[in-house]
Design an enzyme around this catalytic site. Structure first.
Site, short mmCIF file in Angstrom:
data_model
loop_
_atom_site.label_atom_id
_atom_site.label_comp_id
_atom_site.label_asym_id
_atom_site.label_seq_id
_atom_site.Cartn_x
_atom_site.Cartn_y
_atom_site.Cartn_z
N HIS A 67 1.90 2.00 -3.46
CA HIS A 67 0.93 2.81 -4.20
C HIS A 67 1.13 4.29 -3.89
CE1 HIS A 67 -1.49 -0.06 -6.32
NE2 HIS A 67 -1.86 -0.72 -5.23
N GLU A 73 0.83 -1.21 0.00
CA GLU A 73 0.00 0.00 0.00
C GLU A 73 0.87 1.26 0.00
OE1 GLU A 73 -2.91 -0.33 -0.76
OE2 GLU A 73 -3.12 -2.47 -0.35
#
EC number: 3.4.24.-
Length: 309
Positions: A134, A131
């Protein structure tokens, strides 16, 4: 994926939204659709994180309310050279995680309690590193904008089935055009959405493996989450399918119509990366933060802030 390709695909989604507006309302409808698309993009730019987090009823945690989970994210953010994101928990048994926010300075990461209780510490680190990947790749804003526009296209197409009128001279032709638009537009939007999302998942996997330093732990986590996602319902994704691209693994559907690459292909890519770097295979026993010998059992984990038995 290059920035130019992303801009082109976002432009294609906006153009598709305008074309649907033109089909349903003529030139005036196209102008209204353009203004609505611009307004949505501007609103999403400033409120992307609030939209996604409120959709999931996420609650923010800190070093006192969830010290080990928060500390894990803090350590990973430092390794990635990122500002500390806000950290959220979602009290759902469905195992998944996502990142959101318009840029690294305004980022947030979230994980479900189901994910934290299912995985070992090393696997949770791999997921949260993904994450943060990202965030580092600046995917979060684009993914939320795409989900917003794609959802709006589907909504407008549904409205078109019920509210489209036509003049008497061209009534039959207009009805045919409307039917084609409301069928083709959501499908085309889904194709563009998949084109944007799939490449970004591979990029986040690679970045997450580098941040955590353990590609095989992320591969192991993907296998477990994928199995859990198939068995445990996700009410948010059921209400809003466009949100599926935000999660680390798809929540349902075949690879052909998924916003994510096949989990098996992602695992294979991570295993290949581990082979090149000489990373060790994850240990089958539980880590210090997850004392569960069999992670799929629903016992309490040290990363589970609810300490459920």
């Amino acid at each position: 994926m290059s920035g130019m390709r992303t801009v082109m695909l976002l432009s294609a989604l906006t153009a598709l939204f305008m074309a649907l507006g033109y089909t349903l309302g003529g030139s005036g409808g196209a102008v209204i659709a353009l203004l609505v698309a611009a307004g949505m993009n501007l609103f999403t730019f400033w409120n992307a994180d609030k939209i996604v987090l409120s959709m999931h009823n996420a609650r923010e945690v800190d070093s006192e309310s969830a010290p080990e989970y928060y500390g894990l994210v803090r350590d990973l953010a430092q390794r990635a050279g990122l500002p500390m994101p806000r950290v959220y928990l979602i009290d759902e048994p469905h195992p998944n995680a996502f990142a959101t926010g318009r840029d690294p300075d305004h980022a947030a990461v979230a994980a479900t309690t189901g994910l934290l209780s299912m995985l070992t510490r090393e696997e949770v680190a791999g997921v949260m590193a993904h994450e943060l990947g990202h965030v580092k790749n600046r995917d979060t804003l684009i993914m939320t904008m795409v989900a917003t526009i794609a959802g709006a296209i589907s909504m407008l197409a549904n409205f078109g089935l019920f509210f489209r009128g036509g003049d008497q001279e061209n009534g039959h032709r207009n009805i045919v055009a409307t039917l084609l638009a409301v069928i083709v537009a959501p499908f085309a939007a889904m194709i563009v959405q998949m084109a944007i999302s799939r490449t970004r998942e591979y990029g986040a996997d690679a970045a997450g493996a580098q941040i955590s330093g353990n590609p095989r732990a992320l591969a192991s986590a993907l296998a477990k989450i994928s199995g859990g996602a198939e068995m445990i319902p996700n009410p948010v994704a059921q209400r809003n399918p466009a949100a599926a691209q935000l999660y680390i693994v798809p929540v349902h559907g075949s690879e052909l119509f998924s916003t994510h690459p096949a989990t098996e292909k992602r695992i294979a890519a991570l295993e290949a990366m581990a082979g090149r770097t000489g990373a060790a295979a994850p240990t089958p026993r539980a880590s210090a933060l997850s004392p569960v010998a069999t992670p799929m059992r629903r016992r309490s984990s040290a990363l589970d802030p609810l300490r459920r038995d």
